[in-house]
Scaffold this motif. Structure first.
Motif: not given
Length: 217
Positions: A147-155
């Motif tokens: 969840f944390c990595l996906l929420a940061t993935s675009s950046f």
């Protein structure tokens, strides 16, 4: 995962991040932004886990009912945000003010900006869902990390592109930013509306199932 994707697809924040990458020492500032963004998410999730101990808050208790009502309120809030966004255009005010001083921004300032401009309605919704989850296996904790990595993935994807393709970065990121600025409102409306309806529907169903719906009063 839906909330993580919703957090990652925040067009005006992505547009602001592209401007950060395009500024002097942009990749260093971008890294600071990403670390601040990720640290904020991890801190929220860790705080919830410290409070719950990885055990779900039980239904038909005051804390359980409070979480269900909070999730319902967040769903309604997202629907209202979608409706309000149709009437509003442009970056949030804080982004507009900060982005005017990009060249003097430090990586630490970029990290602080990331924490401030988090889509907090979605982050809190994620925290509420974690509080209601039973975490009993390694897979459950890997899901939280995802969840944390996906929420940061675009950046992270934009940062890696800027690092490994520096010559093409300027033109292509400018094109992407133009598209985000032109269609950002529509993206926000769709993301907020889908997540808001999902949270609202799930919450109403859970409230009725838990025996705290209107029909039981």
């Amino acid at each position: 995962m839906l909330l993580g994707l919703g957090i990652a697809l925040q067009p005006f924040r992505l547009s602001a991040f592209i401007l950060i990458l395009s500024s002097k020492d942009g990749t260093r500032k971008g890294l600071g932004f990403i670390l601040g963004w990720l640290a904020c998410l991890v801190l929220v999730i860790a705080t919830v886990l410290l409070i719950t101990g990885g055990r779900p808050v039980r239904f038909r208790t005051v804390p359980g009912e409070a979480l269900l009502i909070a999730r319902l309120a967040l769903g309604v809030a997202l629907i209202l945000i979608a409706a309000m966004q149709l009437r509003r255009k442009g970056h949030p005010r804080i982004l507009t003010a900060v982005l005017a001083r990009l060249d003097t921004m430090s990586p630490w300032s970029a990290a602080l900006l990331a924490a401030i401009v988090q889509p907090w309605t979605l982050v809190v919704a994620g925290a509420v869902i974690v509080a209601q989850a039973s975490l009993s296996s390694v897979g459950d904790y890997l899901a939280l990390a995802s969840f944390c990595l996906l929420a940061t993935s675009s950046f992270a994807a934009l940062e890696l592109y800027a690092v490994f393709e520096p010559t093409a970065t300027s033109t292509r990121l400018a094109t992407l930013r133009t598209w985000l600025d032109a269609h950002g409102t529509q993206v926000i409306v769709v993301v907020c509306l889908v997540l808001g309806l999902w949270l609202t529907g799930e919450s109403i169903h859970s409230l009725v199932t838990a025996g705290v719906g209107p029909s039981h009063h």
